[in-house]
Design an enzyme around this catalytic site. Structure first.
Site, short mmCIF file in Angstrom:
data_model
loop_
_atom_site.label_atom_id
_atom_site.label_comp_id
_atom_site.label_asym_id
_atom_site.label_seq_id
_atom_site.Cartn_x
_atom_site.Cartn_y
_atom_site.Cartn_z
N ASN A 61 1.08 -1.18 0.19
CA ASN A 61 0.41 -0.03 -0.04
C ASN A 61 1.27 1.49 0.01
O ASN A 61 0.70 2.27 -0.81
CB ASN A 61 -0.52 0.19 1.52
CG ASN A 61 -1.96 -0.88 0.89
OD1 ASN A 61 -1.92 -1.81 0.09
ND2 ASN A 61 -2.78 -1.09 2.49
N LEU A 95 -4.58 10.48 13.88
CA LEU A 95 -6.16 10.98 14.53
C LEU A 95 -7.10 10.68 14.18
O LEU A 95 -8.23 11.20 14.52
CB LEU A 95 -6.05 12.08 15.30
CG LEU A 95 -4.22 12.42 15.94
CD1 LEU A 95 -3.69 14.32 16.90
CD2 LEU A 95 -3.76 12.19 17.64
N GLY A 132 -6.66 14.27 12.13
CA GLY A 132 -5.64 14.86 11.70
C GLY A 132 -4.63 13.78 12.11
O GLY A 132 -4.26 12.66 12.45
N ASP A 188 -1.98 3.82 5.51
CA ASP A 188 -1.17 4.16 4.62
C ASP A 188 -0.24 4.68 3.30
O ASP A 188 0.39 5.19 3.27
CB ASP A 188 -1.31 2.65 4.23
CG ASP A 188 -0.84 1.29 5.15
OD1 ASP A 188 -0.39 1.47 6.00
OD2 ASP A 188 -1.65 -0.15 4.75
#
Length: 317
Positions: free
Chosen positions: A52, A224, A228, A257
């Site tokens: 990924n 988060l 963000g 990812d």
């Protein structure tokens, strides 16, 4: 910057549950769980954290060197990765195991239950990172993602021995690693990536305080989710970096990812960590708006402008 990415390669089986997973748990019967979820959809997609991240870097104009172990069923998957620019010359093909499998059920609130079958990933400890980098002309930065734990430790030791900058990204494997193993993976890293839960798990298992971690790594980035990310460096106040506002939410699988790929691409361009995190949020928003981990594309013709712009706007295609 030449970036090498180590980590899992897997086939993802992604399902959606039309309710809240948490509502299915009975507090008085957690010692005898027997749950079955009737799901609405099934998507079979290419995935794995190593692949990924390499995919995202390739979309952004890099030619990342993917270092992983796969099965003979990887041929079609590999051809697609190669077509977008991922260097597969260091991928090890097992003759006895299937490529790893990831099975994940997501509910209406984005909560997930997942299982992972390692398959060919169990052969990853046989990969000699030092020999690979010597054959391939070296690397400026190595991301050490979730993989067979022995392989992660071996790759980390190789980076230290070679003096190569490395990024510690243990993610899902933190659940099975003990404190000593985690400390070995983190110590001396140029960057450490975690999400909120992984951050607390890392602190609990290592016995470190946040300041102890920052004594070990140059930069600690914690994602988060919708809020963000947070960028921390020793001796500096933490920087809170918002996510892209009003991002379309379709499937959270692989969003972290994509964040890492965007961040590393900006880092390779010499951008400061806060703007790197903005770039990570931009690519994460693209991944969030699509089903699967390697199905998003760039709407901009110039990926370098997209990623290093002070204010990034993205459109899923």
């Amino acid at each position: 910057m030449r970036i090498a990415v180590t980590g899992s390669v897997a086939t993802d089986h992604l399902m959606t549950f039309p309710g809240r997973i948490a509502d299915q748990f009975l507090a008085d019967h957690l010692d005898c769980l027997s749950l079955s979820f009737l799901v609405d959809t099934l998507e079979v997609r290419d995935g794995g954290v190593g692949a990924n991240i390499a995919y995202g870097l390739a979309l952004l104009g890099h030619r990342p060197l993917l270092i992983a172990s796969v099965g003979t069923d990887f041929e079609t998957y590999g051809a697609r990765l190669a077509a977008v620019g991922v260097d597969l010359s260091a991928v090890r093909v097992s003759t006895t195991c299937h490529t790893a499998r990831f099975l994940c059920t997501t509910d209406t609130e984005g909560n997930q239950l997942a299982s992972f079958y390692p398959g060919a990933m169990s052969d990853a400890p046989a990969i000699d990172l030092s020999a690979v980098l010597q054959r391939r002309g070296g690397a400026d930065l190595v991301l050490i993602g979730a993989d067979d734990p022995e392989a992660m430790a071996r790759h980390t030791r190789a980076c230290r021995s070679l003096g190569v900058r490395f990024v510690a990204d243990p993610s899902q494997q933190l659940a099975r690693l003990n404190g000593a193993q985690i400390r070995e993976l983190v110590a001396g890293a140029d960057h450490l990536f975690t999400n909120e839960y992984e951050r607390e798990l890392l602190l609990a298992k290592t016995g470190w305080t946040p300041d102890d971690v920052l004594d070990q790594v140059s930069t600690w980035v914690t994602t988060l989710a919708a809020k963000g990310s947070r960028v921390e460096q020793s001796g500096r106040p933490p920087a809170e970096v918002p996510a892209v506002p009003n991002a379309t939410t379709v499937d959270p699988t692989g969003v972290g990812d994509a964040f890492r790929a965007g961040y590393l691409s900006a880092l390779a361009a010499g951008v400061d960590p806060v703007r790197c995190a903005r770039a990570g949020s931009a690519l994460a928003a693209l991944a969030l708006a699509t089903v699967g981990t390697q199905t998003y594309t760039l709407a901009s013709g110039r990926s370098d402008d997209l990623i290093t712009a002070p204010s990034v706007r993205v459109t899923a295609t």
